[in-house]
Write a protein that holds these residues in place. Structure first.
Motif, PDB file in Angstrom:
ATOM      1  N   ARG A  45       5.587 -11.731  -1.744  1.00 34.80           N
ATOM      2  CA  ARG A  45       4.541 -12.733  -1.982  1.00 34.80           C
ATOM      3  C   ARG A  45       3.425 -12.146  -2.828  1.00 34.80           C
ATOM      4  O   ARG A  45       3.354 -10.935  -3.002  1.00 34.80           O
ATOM      5  CB  ARG A  45       4.001 -13.240  -0.656  1.00 34.80           C
ATOM      6  N   HIS A  46       2.540 -12.997  -3.301  1.00 32.17           N
ATOM      7  CA  HIS A  46       1.476 -12.555  -4.205  1.00 32.17           C
ATOM      8  C   HIS A  46       0.794 -11.300  -3.681  1.00 32.17           C
ATOM      9  O   HIS A  46       0.464 -11.205  -2.497  1.00 32.17           O
ATOM     10  CB  HIS A  46       0.439 -13.669  -4.406  1.00 32.17           C
ATOM     11  N   PHE A  52      -4.665  -7.489   1.151  1.00 26.58           N
ATOM     12  CA  PHE A  52      -5.713  -7.701   2.143  1.00 26.58           C
ATOM     13  C   PHE A  52      -5.185  -8.013   3.541  1.00 26.58           C
ATOM     14  O   PHE A  52      -5.780  -7.585   4.528  1.00 26.58           O
ATOM     15  CB  PHE A  52      -6.682  -8.797   1.681  1.00 26.58           C
ATOM     16  N   ASN A  53      -4.085  -8.734   3.647  1.00 29.32           N
ATOM     17  CA  ASN A  53      -3.576  -9.109   4.966  1.00 29.32           C
ATOM     18  C   ASN A  53      -2.718  -8.038   5.623  1.00 29.32           C
ATOM     19  O   ASN A  53      -2.596  -8.018   6.847  1.00 29.32           O
ATOM     20  CB  ASN A  53      -2.784 -10.413   4.885  1.00 29.32           C
ATOM     21  N   GLN A  54      -2.113  -7.166   4.828  1.00 33.02           N
ATOM     22  CA  GLN A  54      -1.252  -6.138   5.402  1.00 33.02           C
ATOM     23  C   GLN A  54      -1.779  -4.730   5.132  1.00 33.02           C
ATOM     24  O   GLN A  54      -2.037  -3.981   6.061  1.00 33.02           O
ATOM     25  CB  GLN A  54       0.168  -6.284   4.857  1.00 33.02           C
ATOM     26  N   LEU A  56      -4.689  -3.603   3.754  1.00 33.12           N
ATOM     27  CA  LEU A  56      -6.104  -3.345   4.055  1.00 33.12           C
ATOM     28  C   LEU A  56      -6.593  -4.132   5.275  1.00 33.12           C
ATOM     29  O   LEU A  56      -7.786  -4.348   5.445  1.00 33.12           O
ATOM     30  CB  LEU A  56      -6.981  -3.698   2.833  1.00 33.12           C
ATOM     31  N   ALA A  57      -5.673  -4.536   6.132  1.00 32.04           N
ATOM     32  CA  ALA A  57      -6.015  -5.393   7.266  1.00 32.04           C
ATOM     33  C   ALA A  57      -7.040  -4.761   8.202  1.00 32.04           C
ATOM     34  O   ALA A  57      -7.839  -5.470   8.819  1.00 32.04           O
ATOM     35  CB  ALA A  57      -4.759  -5.771   8.042  1.00 32.04           C
ATOM     36  N   ASP A  58      -7.042  -3.447   8.325  1.00 29.00           N
ATOM     37  CA  ASP A  58      -7.974  -2.779   9.242  1.00 29.00           C
ATOM     38  C   ASP A  58      -9.320  -2.435   8.596  1.00 29.00           C
ATOM     39  O   ASP A  58     -10.223  -1.939   9.266  1.00 29.00           O
ATOM     40  CB  ASP A  58      -7.341  -1.497   9.794  1.00 29.00           C
ATOM     41  N   GLU A  59      -9.449  -2.678   7.311  1.00 30.00           N
ATOM     42  CA  GLU A  59     -10.694  -2.383   6.596  1.00 30.00           C
ATOM     43  C   GLU A  59     -11.666  -3.557   6.731  1.00 30.00           C
ATOM     44  O   GLU A  59     -11.255  -4.707   6.862  1.00 30.00           O
ATOM     45  CB  GLU A  59     -10.424  -2.128   5.110  1.00 30.00           C
ATOM     46  N   ILE A  78      -9.258 -13.964  -2.753  1.00 30.13           N
ATOM     47  CA  ILE A  78      -9.912 -13.008  -1.854  1.00 30.13           C
ATOM     48  C   ILE A  78     -11.021 -13.695  -1.063  1.00 30.13           C
ATOM     49  O   ILE A  78     -11.183 -13.453   0.140  1.00 30.13           O
ATOM     50  CB  ILE A  78     -10.465 -11.808  -2.645  1.00 30.13           C
ATOM     51  N   ALA A  79     -11.794 -14.562  -1.717  1.00 28.99           N
ATOM     52  CA  ALA A  79     -12.884 -15.273  -1.033  1.00 28.99           C
ATOM     53  C   ALA A  79     -12.354 -16.132   0.105  1.00 28.99           C
ATOM     54  O   ALA A  79     -13.027 -16.297   1.127  1.00 28.99           O
ATOM     55  CB  ALA A  79     -13.658 -16.126  -2.035  1.00 28.99           C
ATOM     56  N   ARG A  80     -11.157 -16.652  -0.038  1.00 32.83           N
ATOM     57  CA  ARG A  80     -10.549 -17.436   1.049  1.00 32.83           C
ATOM     58  C   ARG A  80     -10.071 -16.538   2.185  1.00 32.83           C
ATOM     59  O   ARG A  80     -10.146 -16.912   3.356  1.00 32.83           O
ATOM     60  CB  ARG A  80      -9.387 -18.260   0.501  1.00 32.83           C
ATOM     61  N   ILE A  81      -9.561 -15.362   1.842  1.00 30.00           N
ATOM     62  CA  ILE A  81      -9.077 -14.421   2.859  1.00 30.00           C
ATOM     63  C   ILE A  81     -10.240 -13.793   3.619  1.00 30.00           C
ATOM     64  O   ILE A  81     -10.167 -13.592   4.821  1.00 30.00           O
ATOM     65  CB  ILE A  81      -8.206 -13.320   2.197  1.00 30.00           C
ATOM     66  N   LEU A  82     -11.332 -13.490   2.894  1.00 29.66           N
ATOM     67  CA  LEU A  82     -12.495 -12.807   3.477  1.00 29.66           C
ATOM     68  C   LEU A  82     -13.748 -13.674   3.301  1.00 29.66           C
ATOM     69  O   LEU A  82     -14.630 -13.355   2.512  1.00 29.66           O
ATOM     70  CB  LEU A  82     -12.710 -11.452   2.784  1.00 29.66           C
ATOM     71  N   PRO A  83     -13.864 -14.768   4.052  1.00 31.47           N
ATOM     72  CA  PRO A  83     -14.962 -15.710   3.828  1.00 31.47           C
ATOM     73  C   PRO A  83     -16.359 -15.161   4.099  1.00 31.47           C
ATOM     74  O   PRO A  83     -17.336 -15.717   3.604  1.00 31.47           O
ATOM     75  CB  PRO A  83     -14.640 -16.874   4.761  1.00 31.47           C
TER      76      PRO A  83
END
Length: 174
Positions: A45-46, A52-54, A56-59, A78-83
């Protein structure tokens, strides 16, 4: 005769969507192969989602900088993943920045800010970013040492610098 830099700047001002219109990743088979290479076979996947989800998930990030954001697609993802994270993103092309701002506004995102900046002359505040991202932008930089020095200076201690750049004669090595 126009300089190469002027020709490049004019091209992106007149064709801000050029990179999106001819993306290799528009084809699902090709995108899957590319994303597997980027993620070392962890995901097809993208790569932004995988990163970010896998990976850097702990960052935890409070402020991110994107260098050479183009029309803002990566930054909006990224803004959607890290609001709750603030994202600053710049590009040389004012036409690209305008499209990025329109996309962010249309998505009701308030945590991403797009601004125009010159890769070769940018001055960044010291220790102000947890993560700096360059996705497909470093090959546009003439004063690479200047930009990378600014990036290094702008990272907080322990900050992360992510580069996604194709290299090699086939543009197929990530």
């Amino acid at each position: 005769m126009e300089s190469v830099a002027t020709l490049g700047a004019n091209f992106w001002e007149e064709n801000p969507n050029a990179a999106q219109e001819s993306q290799w990743t528009a084809d699902p088979f090709i995108s899957s192969a590319i994303y597997r290479r980027i993620s070392r076979d962890q995901s097809d996947r993208h790569w932004i989602g995988w990163l970010f989800n896998q990976h850097l998930a702990d960052e935890r990030f409070s402020r991110i900088l994107s260098v050479g954001c183009g029309v803002g697609d990566h930054e909006i993802a990224i803004a959607r993943i890290l609001p709750v994270c603030r994202i600053d993103a710049f590009d040389y092309s004012s036409a690209s920045i305008e499209l990025a701002r329109e996309k962010a506004e249309g998505a009701d995102l308030t945590n991403v800010t797009f601004f125009q900046g010159n890769f070769n002359e940018i001055s960044l505040d010291a220790a102000s970013y947890d993560l700096v991202l360059c996705s497909g932008s470093l090959h546009h930089v003439k004063e690479l040492e200047h930009l990378l020095g600014q990036v290094r200076n702008s990272l907080v201690p322990g900050g992360i610098f992510v580069v996604n750049e194709y290299v090699g004669d086939s543009y197929n090595i990530y």
